[in-house]
Design a protein around this motif. Structure first.
Motif, PDB file in Angstrom:
ATOM      1  N   MET A   1       0.847  -1.170   0.000  1.00 41.79           N
ATOM      2  CA  MET A   1       0.000   0.000   0.000  1.00 41.79           C
ATOM      3  C   MET A   1       0.897   1.239   0.000  1.00 41.79           C
ATOM      4  SD  MET A   1      -2.983   1.045   2.776  1.00 41.79           S
ATOM      5  CE  MET A   1      -4.024  -0.340   2.472  1.00 41.79           C
ATOM      6  N   ALA A   2       0.624   2.147  -0.916  1.00 36.83           N
ATOM      7  CA  ALA A   2       1.406   3.375  -1.025  1.00 36.83           C
ATOM      8  C   ALA A   2       1.123   4.285   0.162  1.00 36.83           C
ATOM      9  CB  ALA A   2       1.067   4.086  -2.330  1.00 36.83           C
ATOM     10  N   LYS A   3       2.042   5.227   0.394  1.00 35.32           N
ATOM     11  CA  LYS A   3       1.918   6.128   1.541  1.00 35.32           C
ATOM     12  C   LYS A   3       0.590   6.883   1.522  1.00 35.32           C
ATOM     13  CE  LYS A   3       4.053   9.932   3.960  1.00 35.32           C
ATOM     14  NZ  LYS A   3       5.001  11.001   3.930  1.00 35.32           N
ATOM     15  N   GLY A   4       0.186   7.408   0.373  1.00 31.65           N
ATOM     16  CA  GLY A   4      -1.080   8.133   0.261  1.00 31.65           C
ATOM     17  C   GLY A   4      -2.281   7.254   0.592  1.00 31.65           C
ATOM     18  N   GLU A   5      -2.218   5.996   0.177  1.00 35.35           N
ATOM     19  CA  GLU A   5      -3.299   5.063   0.478  1.00 35.35           C
ATOM     20  C   GLU A   5      -3.361   4.763   1.974  1.00 35.35           C
ATOM     21  OE1 GLU A   5      -2.628   1.651  -1.973  1.00 35.35           O
ATOM     22  OE2 GLU A   5      -3.033   2.752  -3.815  1.00 35.35           O
ATOM     23  N   ARG A   6      -2.207   4.625   2.614  1.00 36.07           N
ATOM     24  CA  ARG A   6      -2.171   4.381   4.065  1.00 36.07           C
ATOM     25  C   ARG A   6      -2.736   5.577   4.826  1.00 36.07           C
ATOM     26  NH1 ARG A   6       2.998   2.229   2.908  1.00 36.07           N
ATOM     27  NH2 ARG A   6       3.961   4.136   3.686  1.00 36.07           N
ATOM     28  N   THR A   7      -2.362   6.773   4.377  1.00 37.63           N
ATOM     29  CA  THR A   7      -2.869   7.985   5.024  1.00 37.63           C
ATOM     30  C   THR A   7      -4.379   8.065   4.864  1.00 37.63           C
ATOM     31  OG1 THR A   7      -0.779   9.133   4.628  1.00 37.63           O
ATOM     32  CG2 THR A   7      -2.725  10.508   5.048  1.00 37.63           C
ATOM     33  N   ARG A   8      -4.872   7.791   3.678  1.00 35.80           N
ATOM     34  CA  ARG A   8      -6.324   7.823   3.441  1.00 35.80           C
ATOM     35  C   ARG A   8      -7.016   6.761   4.289  1.00 35.80           C
ATOM     36  NH1 ARG A   8     -10.540   5.767   0.251  1.00 35.80           N
ATOM     37  NH2 ARG A   8     -12.069   7.380  -0.208  1.00 35.80           N
ATOM     38  N   ALA A   9      -6.460   5.571   4.365  1.00 37.60           N
ATOM     39  CA  ALA A   9      -7.068   4.502   5.165  1.00 37.60           C
ATOM     40  C   ALA A   9      -7.127   4.900   6.637  1.00 37.60           C
ATOM     41  CB  ALA A   9      -6.291   3.194   4.987  1.00 37.60           C
ATOM     42  N   ARG A  10      -6.071   5.530   7.145  1.00 36.55           N
ATOM     43  CA  ARG A  10      -6.086   5.999   8.542  1.00 36.55           C
ATOM     44  C   ARG A  10      -7.136   7.084   8.739  1.00 36.55           C
ATOM     45  NH1 ARG A  10      -0.470   5.579   8.063  1.00 36.55           N
ATOM     46  NH2 ARG A  10      -0.280   7.816   7.764  1.00 36.55           N
ATOM     47  N   THR A  11      -7.270   7.975   7.771  1.00 31.00           N
ATOM     48  CA  THR A  11      -8.275   9.038   7.846  1.00 31.00           C
ATOM     49  C   THR A  11      -9.673   8.433   7.885  1.00 31.00           C
ATOM     50  OG1 THR A  11      -6.847  10.621   6.710  1.00 31.00           O
ATOM     51  CG2 THR A  11      -9.223  11.050   6.628  1.00 31.00           C
ATOM     52  N   VAL A  12      -9.932   7.480   7.013  1.00 32.62           N
ATOM     53  CA  VAL A  12     -11.242   6.816   6.982  1.00 32.62           C
ATOM     54  C   VAL A  12     -11.513   6.132   8.315  1.00 32.62           C
ATOM     55  CG1 VAL A  12     -12.537   4.914   5.928  1.00 32.62           C
ATOM     56  CG2 VAL A  12     -11.370   6.584   4.471  1.00 32.62           C
ATOM     57  N   GLU A  13     -10.530   5.427   8.851  1.00 37.22           N
ATOM     58  CA  GLU A  13     -10.710   4.750  10.147  1.00 37.22           C
ATOM     59  C   GLU A  13     -11.008   5.751  11.258  1.00 37.22           C
ATOM     60  OE1 GLU A  13     -11.021   1.462  11.140  1.00 37.22           O
ATOM     61  OE2 GLU A  13     -11.225   1.267   8.971  1.00 37.22           O
ATOM     62  N   ARG A  14     -10.347   6.877  11.244  1.00 38.29           N
ATOM     63  CA  ARG A  14     -10.617   7.899  12.266  1.00 38.29           C
ATOM     64  C   ARG A  14     -12.048   8.402  12.157  1.00 38.29           C
ATOM     65  NH1 ARG A  14      -5.558  11.927  12.205  1.00 38.29           N
ATOM     66  NH2 ARG A  14      -6.921  13.137  13.574  1.00 38.29           N
ATOM     67  N   PHE A  15     -12.531   8.607  10.938  1.00 37.17           N
ATOM     68  CA  PHE A  15     -13.918   9.039  10.765  1.00 37.17           C
ATOM     69  C   PHE A  15     -14.895   7.934  11.173  1.00 37.17           C
ATOM     70  CE2 PHE A  15     -12.453  12.456   7.764  1.00 37.17           C
ATOM     71  CZ  PHE A  15     -12.940  13.516   8.519  1.00 37.17           C
ATOM     72  N   LEU A  16     -14.564   6.705  10.854  1.00 29.26           N
ATOM     73  CA  LEU A  16     -15.439   5.595  11.249  1.00 29.26           C
ATOM     74  C   LEU A  16     -15.526   5.485  12.768  1.00 29.26           C
ATOM     75  CD1 LEU A  16     -14.393   2.889   8.638  1.00 29.26           C
ATOM     76  CD2 LEU A  16     -16.557   4.131   8.724  1.00 29.26           C
TER      77      LEU A  16
END
Length: 193
Positions: A1-16
Motif C-alpha cells: 500500500m502506497a503512503k497516500g493510500e495508508r494515510t487515506r485509510a487511517r483518515t477513513v478509520e478515524r472518521f469511522l
C-alpha cells in the motif's frame, strides 16, 4: 500500500471510529458533521473527500462491522465438525462483550427505523443485509441444504438482532449470550425435522 493510500485509510478509520462514537452518543439524526469531524480531529473537507454525508458514513460503518462480525462467525462455522457445534460456536462468537457492539446496536437500530421510512435507504440497507445472509448461508450450507441454510441464517440474524435490542436496555451480557446459546440450537432442529 502506497503512503497516500495508508494515510487515506487511517483518515477513513478515524472518521469511522468518531462516527460510531458520536452516532451512539447523540443518535444518527442528532449527530452533526462538526461533532464527527471534531471527534476525528479532521476537517470537513477531509470528511467530504471520503464520504458524501452521514448516510455514507453509516454504510461504511455497516460494512466494517459486518466484515468483522460475519468473518468471525463464518470462521467458527468453517472450523466446526457438526451443525450443533457450528451453531453453538457462532452464538458465542456473535455475542462479544464489547462496548463497540453496544454502540453498533444503538446506531443500527436507529438507522433501521430511519430506513423503514425512507425507501432508498431501505433498498441500500437491504442489499447489504442480503450479502450478510448469503455469506452466513454459504457457511451453513456445509451442514444443511441451501434452502435450510438460508432459513437458518435469517433466523439466526433475527434472533441476534432481537437479543441485541433487549441487551441495549438491560445490559445483561450473560442473559444475551444465554438466549443465543439456548435458542439458536433450537432453531436448527426445526430445519432438521
Amino acid at each position: 500500500m502506497a503512503k497516500g493510500e495508508r494515510t487515506r485509510a487511517r483518515t477513513v478509520e478515524r472518521f469511522l471510529d468518531a462516527g460510531l462514537e458520536v452516532f451512539a452518543e447523540r443518535g444518527f439524526h442528532a449527530a452533526s458533521m462538526d461533532e464527527i469531524c471534531a471527534r476525528a480531529e479532521l476537517s470537513r473537507g477531509a470528511f467530504y473527500s471520503n464520504f458524501s454525508g452521514k448516510e455514507a458514513l453509516f454504510y461504511a460503518l455497516f460494512d466494517r462491522h459486518a466484515e468483522d462480525q460475519v468473518g468471525r462467525i463464518t470462521a467458527v462455522i468453517d472450523g466446526a465438525d457438526s451443525l450443533d457445534g457450528a451453531i453453538a460456536g457462532a452464538a458465542r462468537a456473535a455475542a462479544p462483550d464489547d462496548p463497540d457492539e453496544r454502540r453498533w446496536a444503538l446506531l443500527s437500530t436507529e438507522f433501521t427505523i430511519y430506513a423503514a421510512r425512507d425507501p432508498e435507504a431501505a433498498r441500500r440497507l437491504t442489499v447489504r443485509d442480503v450479502v450478510l445472509r448469503e455469506r452466513l448461508s454459504a457457511a451453513l450450507a456445509r451442514f444443511v441444504g441451501p434452502d435450510d441454510a438460508t432459513t437458518l441464517a435469517r433466523y439466526a440474524i433475527a434472533l441476534y438482532e432481537g437479543v441485541q435490542l433487549t441487551h441495549l436496555v438491560d445490559r445483561d451480557s450473560s442473559a444475551a449470550r444465554d438466549l443465543l446459546l439456548r435458542f439458536l440450537p433450537a432453531g436448527l432442529h426445526t430445519v432438521e425435522s
